[in-house]
Motif scaffolding. Structure first.
Motif, mmCIF file in Angstrom:
data_model
loop_
_atom_site.group_PDB
_atom_site.id
_atom_site.type_symbol
_atom_site.label_atom_id
_atom_site.label_comp_id
_atom_site.label_asym_id
_atom_site.label_seq_id
_atom_site.Cartn_x
_atom_site.Cartn_y
_atom_site.Cartn_z
ATOM 1 N N THR A 141 0.840 -1.201 0.000
ATOM 2 C CA THR A 141 0.000 0.000 0.000
ATOM 3 C C THR A 141 0.871 1.245 0.000
ATOM 4 O O THR A 141 2.060 1.205 0.326
ATOM 5 C CB THR A 141 -0.912 0.033 1.227
ATOM 6 N N GLU A 143 0.656 3.675 2.069
ATOM 7 C CA GLU A 143 1.039 3.998 3.444
ATOM 8 C C GLU A 143 2.281 3.241 3.863
ATOM 9 O O GLU A 143 3.190 3.808 4.482
ATOM 10 C CB GLU A 143 -0.128 3.653 4.377
ATOM 11 N N ARG A 146 5.518 4.434 1.885
ATOM 12 C CA ARG A 146 6.075 5.711 2.336
ATOM 13 C C ARG A 146 7.030 5.562 3.511
ATOM 14 O O ARG A 146 7.756 6.507 3.824
ATOM 15 C CB ARG A 146 4.937 6.658 2.745
ATOM 16 N N THR A 147 7.067 4.434 4.144
ATOM 17 C CA THR A 147 7.980 4.240 5.275
ATOM 18 C C THR A 147 9.406 3.954 4.812
ATOM 19 O O THR A 147 10.325 3.935 5.636
ATOM 20 C CB THR A 147 7.496 3.084 6.171
ATOM 21 N N GLN A 152 10.262 7.578 -0.328
ATOM 22 C CA GLN A 152 10.094 8.948 0.148
ATOM 23 C C GLN A 152 10.831 9.922 -0.764
ATOM 24 O O GLN A 152 10.300 10.986 -1.123
ATOM 25 C CB GLN A 152 10.616 9.075 1.582
ATOM 26 N N SER A 168 -1.037 6.916 -4.902
ATOM 27 C CA SER A 168 -2.117 6.021 -4.502
ATOM 28 C C SER A 168 -1.604 4.602 -4.304
ATOM 29 O O SER A 168 -0.436 4.282 -4.585
ATOM 30 C CB SER A 168 -3.203 6.014 -5.578
ATOM 31 N N ASP A 169 -2.488 3.729 -3.816
ATOM 32 C CA ASP A 169 -2.133 2.314 -3.652
ATOM 33 C C ASP A 169 -1.808 1.675 -4.999
ATOM 34 O O ASP A 169 -1.018 0.722 -5.064
ATOM 35 C CB ASP A 169 -3.280 1.549 -2.987
#
Length: 281
Positions: A141, A143, A146-147, A152, A168-169
């Protein structure tokens, strides 16, 4: 840290090392009056062809199977940057060739890329430290993606270049795959991210997958021949006379500002100046 005429960029593989080598070649283009010769060894399987290929790119007609002496004689009083890209499968023959040129042509500077050091005379090693990127797998995903620092950086530089990237996903696995293909190399990721504004995430991925000669637009105020970086040098360069090929094989884009802070064993500026770690031999 010491200055060296012979630097090897060592990384995991893929196109990340190649992109960095091309970018360094562009930075040094003016220093060498455009005399930067790029030798792509990725598709060469016969170790005996290394010096023959270099001779061809230099426009030399060599009758002997051993072209190294003719190359050394030709380069003895010339100041050029010779980039030997993707050497890992030919490491022994490239090391022998590079050592001979280093010893016999004092004005020639050598920049090699490989998965391992050549362990050649005069060599200084610059190791690429990759940014972490998502592993292969399904269900990634936005989210979670982004980790990872590589993702990033990609998103940050794409947006800074004017892309309307919502990330988006659906886009997350595509960006993650590009970061993997680029080995997490910050400079390569930045250059790819700058194309999103024009091509979109999926379009940029397709161009990268096809290994096309991507145009990386530079500042409009720069001279025309310095506005582009070719990710993959055009094949036509290989068949042009040495004098005509200077502008063809060195048409590179100015580096992004963040590239000067590339997170490797030294700065990109240090590589472009010929500095690196100690000789591993």
């Amino acid at each position: 840290m010491r200055t060296s005429r012979f630097v090897t960029i060592v990384g995991a593989g893929g196109v990340g090392k190649t992109t960095l080598a091309i970018a360094v070649g562009h930075q040094l283009m003016e220093s060498f009056d455009g005399a930067v010769v790029f030798v792509d060894l990725s598709m060469v399987s016969d170790s005996g062809l290394v010096d023959i290929i270099v001779a061809s790119l230099l426009g030399l007609s060599v009758q002997s199977e051993n072209a190294a002496p003719s190359i050394a004689a030709f380069l003895r009083d010339k100041r050029i940057l010779l980039i030997l890209d993707t050497c890992e499968h030919l490491v022994e023959s490239v090391a022998t060739f590079a050592s001979a040129i280093f010893a016999s042509a004092p004005k020639v500077h050598l920049l090699a890329t490989s998965r391992e050091a050549l362990q050649a005379n005069g060599e200084h090693v610059y190791r690429l430290d990759a940014l972490a990127y998502p592993p292969e797998g399904t269900g990634l995903t936005a989210e979670v993606a982004r980790t990872f620092p590589a993702v990033q950086l990609f998103v940050e530089r794409a947006r800074a270049s004017g892309a309307q990237l919502h990330f988006s996903d659906d886009e997350a696995p595509v960006v993650a795959n590009m970061c993997r293909r680029l080995d997490g190399v910050a400079l390569a990721i930045e250059l790819a991210a700058r194309r999103v504004e024009a091509y979109g995430v999926h379009g940029t991925a397709e161009l990268l997958d096809q290994r096309l000669a991507l145009s990386w637009l530079g500042p409009r105020s720069a001279p025309l021949r310095r506005r582009q970086l070719l990710l993959v040098p055009p094949v036509s360069c290989a068949v042009r006379p040495f004098e005509e090929r200077h502008s063809c094989s060195t048409r590179r884009d100015r580096l992004p500002d963040r590239a000067q802070r590339h997170p490797a064993g030294g700065s990109l500026h240090q590589v472009s100046k010929g500095t690196a770690g100690s000789n591993p031999s």
